[in-house]
Design a protein around this motif. Sequence first.
Motif, PDB file in Angstrom:
ATOM      1  N   PHE A 248       0.839  -1.298  -0.036  1.00 34.80           N
ATOM      2  CA  PHE A 248      -0.066   0.118   0.088  1.00 34.80           C
ATOM      3  C   PHE A 248       1.018   1.202   0.040  1.00 34.80           C
ATOM      4  N   THR A 249       0.854   2.203  -1.097  1.00 31.34           N
ATOM      5  CA  THR A 249       1.704   3.134  -1.311  1.00 31.34           C
ATOM      6  C   THR A 249       0.695   4.501  -1.188  1.00 31.34           C
ATOM      7  N   ASP A 250       1.733   5.494  -1.163  1.00 37.44           N
ATOM      8  CA  ASP A 250       0.921   7.031  -1.278  1.00 37.44           C
ATOM      9  C   ASP A 250       0.070   7.023  -2.512  1.00 37.44           C
ATOM     10  N   GLY A 251       0.430   6.308  -3.604  1.00 35.02           N
ATOM     11  CA  GLY A 251      -0.476   6.262  -4.761  1.00 35.02           C
ATOM     12  C   GLY A 251      -1.575   5.615  -4.569  1.00 35.02           C
ATOM     13  N   ASP A 252      -1.586   4.362  -3.766  1.00 33.15           N
ATOM     14  CA  ASP A 252      -2.681   3.687  -3.411  1.00 33.15           C
ATOM     15  C   ASP A 252      -3.788   4.595  -2.651  1.00 33.15           C
ATOM     16  N   LEU A 253      -3.146   5.393  -1.667  1.00 34.44           N
ATOM     17  CA  LEU A 253      -3.861   6.380  -0.771  1.00 34.44           C
ATOM     18  C   LEU A 253      -4.762   7.279  -1.544  1.00 34.44           C
ATOM     19  N   ARG A 254      -4.133   7.943  -2.756  1.00 32.74           N
ATOM     20  CA  ARG A 254      -4.798   9.044  -3.523  1.00 32.74           C
ATOM     21  C   ARG A 254      -5.919   8.315  -4.236  1.00 32.74           C
ATOM     22  N   GLN A 290      17.527   0.009 -11.558  1.00 31.26           N
ATOM     23  CA  GLN A 290      16.861   0.156 -13.038  1.00 31.26           C
ATOM     24  C   GLN A 290      15.631  -0.543 -12.916  1.00 31.26           C
ATOM     25  N   ILE A 291      15.266  -1.510 -11.984  1.00 30.77           N
ATOM     26  CA  ILE A 291      13.931  -1.865 -12.005  1.00 30.77           C
ATOM     27  C   ILE A 291      12.966  -0.860 -11.569  1.00 30.77           C
ATOM     28  N   MET A 292      13.327  -0.110 -10.515  1.00 30.60           N
ATOM     29  CA  MET A 292      12.550   1.091 -10.153  1.00 30.60           C
ATOM     30  C   MET A 292      12.158   2.121 -11.181  1.00 30.60           C
ATOM     31  N   GLN A 293      13.290   2.310 -11.843  1.00 31.65           N
ATOM     32  CA  GLN A 293      13.148   3.258 -13.016  1.00 31.65           C
ATOM     33  C   GLN A 293      12.177   2.860 -14.179  1.00 31.65           C
ATOM     34  N   SER A 294      12.312   1.577 -14.633  1.00 33.76           N
ATOM     35  CA  SER A 294      11.896   1.153 -15.731  1.00 33.76           C
ATOM     36  C   SER A 294      10.128   0.933 -15.202  1.00 33.76           C
ATOM     37  N   LYS A 295       9.764   0.704 -13.816  1.00 30.76           N
ATOM     38  CA  LYS A 295       8.757   0.125 -13.672  1.00 30.76           C
ATOM     39  C   LYS A 295       7.982   1.746 -13.135  1.00 30.76           C
ATOM     40  N   LYS A 296       8.906   2.566 -13.032  1.00 32.10           N
ATOM     41  CA  LYS A 296       8.167   3.881 -12.439  1.00 32.10           C
ATOM     42  C   LYS A 296       7.679   3.732 -11.070  1.00 32.10           C
ATOM     43  N   ILE A 297       8.347   3.102 -10.198  1.00 33.01           N
ATOM     44  CA  ILE A 297       7.995   3.157  -8.984  1.00 33.01           C
ATOM     45  C   ILE A 297       9.109   3.682  -8.345  1.00 33.01           C
ATOM     46  N   ASN A 298       8.686   4.172  -6.745  1.00 32.72           N
ATOM     47  CA  ASN A 298       9.617   4.903  -5.804  1.00 32.72           C
ATOM     48  C   ASN A 298      10.155   4.046  -4.809  1.00 32.72           C
ATOM     49  N   GLU A 306      10.975 -17.449   1.126  1.00 34.28           N
ATOM     50  CA  GLU A 306       9.624 -17.786   1.475  1.00 34.28           C
ATOM     51  C   GLU A 306       8.601 -16.689   1.213  1.00 34.28           C
ATOM     52  N   ASN A 307       9.161 -15.859   0.364  1.00 35.79           N
ATOM     53  CA  ASN A 307       8.133 -14.517   0.222  1.00 35.79           C
ATOM     54  C   ASN A 307       7.835 -13.664   1.347  1.00 35.79           C
ATOM     55  N   ARG A 308       8.494 -13.822   2.291  1.00 36.90           N
ATOM     56  CA  ARG A 308       8.348 -12.856   3.469  1.00 36.90           C
ATOM     57  C   ARG A 308       9.240 -11.620   3.442  1.00 36.90           C
ATOM     58  N   PRO A 309       8.443 -10.517   3.808  1.00 39.61           N
ATOM     59  CA  PRO A 309       9.353  -9.290   3.737  1.00 39.61           C
ATOM     60  C   PRO A 309      10.613  -9.247   4.559  1.00 39.61           C
ATOM     61  N   VAL A 310      11.399  -8.806   4.434  1.00 42.07           N
ATOM     62  CA  VAL A 310      12.728  -8.664   5.065  1.00 42.07           C
ATOM     63  C   VAL A 310      13.508  -7.496   4.863  1.00 42.07           C
ATOM     64  N   GLY A 311      13.063  -6.626   3.997  1.00 42.93           N
ATOM     65  CA  GLY A 311      13.756  -5.384   3.910  1.00 42.93           C
ATOM     66  C   GLY A 311      12.892  -4.402   3.059  1.00 42.93           C
ATOM     67  N   ALA A 312      13.013  -3.020   2.862  1.00 41.28           N
ATOM     68  CA  ALA A 312      12.604  -2.183   2.006  1.00 41.28           C
ATOM     69  C   ALA A 312      13.417  -1.129   1.518  1.00 41.28           C
ATOM     70  N   LEU A 313      13.462  -0.505   0.688  1.00 39.84           N
ATOM     71  CA  LEU A 313      14.082   0.657   0.219  1.00 39.84           C
ATOM     72  C   LEU A 313      13.369   1.620  -0.842  1.00 39.84           C
ATOM     73  N   ASN A 314      13.766   3.109  -0.918  1.00 36.57           N
ATOM     74  CA  ASN A 314      13.124   3.776  -1.862  1.00 36.57           C
ATOM     75  C   ASN A 314      14.406   4.621  -2.525  1.00 36.57           C
ATOM     76  N   MET A 315      13.795   5.438  -3.385  1.00 33.80           N
ATOM     77  CA  MET A 315      14.746   6.260  -4.122  1.00 33.80           C
ATOM     78  C   MET A 315      15.732   7.193  -3.371  1.00 33.80           C
ATOM     79  N   HIS A 316      15.212   7.574  -2.183  1.00 37.50           N
ATOM     80  CA  HIS A 316      15.786   8.321  -1.321  1.00 37.50           C
ATOM     81  C   HIS A 316      17.292   7.578  -0.509  1.00 37.50           C
ATOM     82  N   ASP A 317      17.025   6.489  -0.640  1.00 39.73           N
ATOM     83  CA  ASP A 317      18.088   5.325   0.020  1.00 39.73           C
ATOM     84  C   ASP A 317      18.959   5.249  -1.118  1.00 39.73           C
ATOM     85  N   MET A 318      18.614   4.982  -2.480  1.00 39.26           N
ATOM     86  CA  MET A 318      19.613   4.837  -3.446  1.00 39.26           C
ATOM     87  C   MET A 318      20.497   6.128  -3.492  1.00 39.26           C
TER      88      MET A 318
END
Length: 324
Positions: A248-254, A290-298, A306-318
């Motif tokens: 759920f992202t800022d875009g989903d909220l809008r 490159q994935i973030m840029q090609s898919k236009k996600i932040n 096991e498909n369990r979330p172990v981390g997260a990052l955004n453009m600011h981290d890059m």
Amino acid sequence: MDTIKSFLDSAIRTIKLEAEAVSDLLNHLDGDFEAACDAMINCRGRIIVTGMGKSGHIGNKIAATLASTGTPSFFVHPAEASHGDMGMFTADDVVLALSNSGETAEIVTILPLIKRLAIPLISITANPNSTLSQEADANLHIGVEKEACPLGLAPTSSTTTQLVLGDALAIALLEARGFSAEDFAFSHPGGSLGRKLLLKVKDIMHSGEDVPRVSSGTPIHESLLEVTDKRLGMTTVTNTQGQLIGIFTDGDLRRTLDQELNLKNTSIDQVMTQHCTTVSGELLAAEALQIMQSKKINALIVCDQENRPVGALNMHDMLKAGVI
């Protein structure tokens, strides 16, 4: 005004003369260049570059270029070689000697010692009949007939062509070795290229309690608290086994606000994005970018096997890590 014009005229003349000298190198490339590359790529030790004066300065740069592109190399001052530094030379090495005249006394002095060690000798000279050229196993002829210096004294065109030939050797060896961008980065870990090519997602991602997450069925307004608290502009949504089922992202909220849904009564499952993009922590950060840029996600979610979330990052981290 006339002075400025004369400056420009001088600059144009110098650049043209040096460009002509470099272009003329194409007429002097022959089997000796191939022999030099063969000797260098088969070298079991190091490429020892030597040269006096301006040629020495060029030699220093050539040694650095070779070393950073997969051919171990270092520079030895020929005068110092006569006073102890010959101890750096071994029978497994290859010597690359630079001298415009081919008669530089300090280099000629150590030639018998190089020969005694049976070290392959490559020379870069403007005189194919010189002592150095004749003693070399391969002589790379720069053939400069006229220096850019109007006095014909300051090494200009000759040193430029020496540098270009050194680059030609380095790149020929780089390509022959299959030297990669990642190999180059290992020689430059402190630079921006090193950061781009060596950093992995796991090195810069948020992990542990810093990963935003809510459970399936959580009301939207509670999910927003998690988004705000973790400051990544999104939250993961997991099932009872802790596996990722959406984001759920800022875009989903809008989009949610446009639907005028009740934020307290509506479950996050109804408005989250399913089948979202995930990556492994072992992925290079540059590839994740490159994935973030090609898919236009932040933002990206990092999952384990096991498909369990172990981390997260955004453009600011890059940006903070210097990947951008």
